[in-house]
Design a protein around this motif. Structure first.
Motif, short mmCIF file in Angstrom:
data_model
loop_
_atom_site.label_atom_id
_atom_site.label_comp_id
_atom_site.label_asym_id
_atom_site.label_seq_id
_atom_site.Cartn_x
_atom_site.Cartn_y
_atom_site.Cartn_z
N LEU A 117 1.63 6.14 2.84
CA LEU A 117 1.58 6.51 1.42
C LEU A 117 1.45 8.02 1.27
O LEU A 117 2.15 8.65 0.47
CB LEU A 117 0.43 5.80 0.72
N ASN A 118 0.56 8.62 2.06
CA ASN A 118 0.35 10.07 1.99
C ASN A 118 1.64 10.82 2.32
O ASN A 118 2.00 11.79 1.65
CB ASN A 118 -0.77 10.50 2.94
N ASN B 88 0.79 -1.23 0.00
CA ASN B 88 0.00 0.00 0.00
C ASN B 88 0.82 1.28 0.00
O ASN B 88 0.31 2.33 -0.41
CB ASN B 88 -0.93 0.03 1.21
N ALA B 89 2.04 1.25 0.49
CA ALA B 89 2.82 2.49 0.62
C ALA B 89 4.10 2.47 -0.22
O ALA B 89 4.28 3.33 -1.09
CB ALA B 89 3.17 2.74 2.09
N ILE C 188 -3.35 12.99 -4.11
CA ILE C 188 -3.64 11.87 -3.23
C ILE C 188 -5.17 11.83 -3.18
O ILE C 188 -5.80 12.81 -2.78
CB ILE C 188 -3.07 12.08 -1.82
N GLY D 39 -6.51 7.21 5.76
CA GLY D 39 -5.11 7.62 5.85
C GLY D 39 -4.92 8.96 6.52
O GLY D 39 -3.79 9.38 6.78
N SER E 81 -5.40 6.72 -2.22
CA SER E 81 -5.20 6.56 -0.79
C SER E 81 -6.54 6.19 -0.18
O SER E 81 -7.28 5.37 -0.71
CB SER E 81 -4.64 7.86 -0.20
N TYR F 129 -4.52 16.61 -1.30
CA TYR F 129 -5.12 15.39 -0.74
C TYR F 129 -6.61 15.66 -0.76
O TYR F 129 -7.12 16.49 0.00
CB TYR F 129 -4.59 15.17 0.67
N LYS G 9 -1.87 3.69 4.56
CA LYS G 9 -2.32 4.81 3.72
C LYS G 9 -1.78 6.13 4.25
O LYS G 9 -1.46 7.03 3.46
CB LYS G 9 -3.85 4.81 3.59
#
Length: 189
Positions: free
Chosen positions: A118-119, A69-70, A138, A98, A94, A179, A115
């Motif tokens: 990832l962000n 995921n990341a 994102i 997250g 995402s 985001y 998540k």
């Protein structure tokens, strides 16, 4: 397209292609000389059981979720970003889960953490490319009825994904990192 593969029944498990560095490199080689207005990477798995407290999660399961995921989406972004022109967009899928700020209920701890990671990694990528004119996104698609989201989720794929596309289209051409959710609303970090 790089996507996770499910092993055939009775076969030995094979890593998802998104986590296989050689397959990411091979994809870059196959795409050499091409240009894409949008690079959008979607990868998501969760641990089982989904609501397991972090102290109960096996290390291997934690690593599997975090890598898928990341780390892996960012490896794809890093490997393919040179195929996106100065007017293009680079995004990752995402989740609202997250958001560290919006985590008032807990649950889904490994998925949330992956998540959020990832962000953070996407934010670092954008910081390293601060003078870049491309759009960095994102995206949180909402709670969608999928194998992971479950039948109780409020959105169908048909409700979410066209709005994700509309949001990407509306954000394209705006340099910097955002985001946002599937409706184009800012998600708090």
């Amino acid at each position: 397209m790089i996507s996770p593969r499910k092993p055939a029944v009775g076969s030995k498990s094979r890593p998802s292609t998104i986590v296989a560095l050689d397959e990411i490199a091979a994809l870059h080689d196959r795409l050499h000389g091409r240009s894409f207005d949008l690079l959008f990477v979607n990868a998501g798995v969760t641990n089982n059981p989904k609501h397991q407290a972090i102290g109960e999660v096996a290390t291997e399961e934690f690593v599997r979720v975090m890598v898928t995921n990341a780390l892996s989406p960012m490896r794809v972004v890093e490997a393919l970003q040179d195929l996106v022109p100065a007017t293009g967009a680079i995004g990752v899928m995402s989740s609202g889960l997250g958001s560290v700020t919006d985590n008032a209920s807990g649950g889904w701890e490994v998925y949330r953490g992956s998540k959020a990671a990832l962000n953070t990694l996407m934010r670092s990528f954008a910081a390293r490319h601060a003078d870049d004119s491309r759009t960095f996104l994102i995206i949180a698609p909402g709670w969608v009825r999928t194998d992971m989201g479950g039948p109780q989720a409020v959105l169908s794929i048909e409700d979410s994904i066209p709005r994700v596309v509309d949001t990407i289209t509306a954000q394209s051409g705006k340099p910097g990192l955002r985001y946002v959710d599937y409706l184009g609303q800012t998600v708090r970090w």
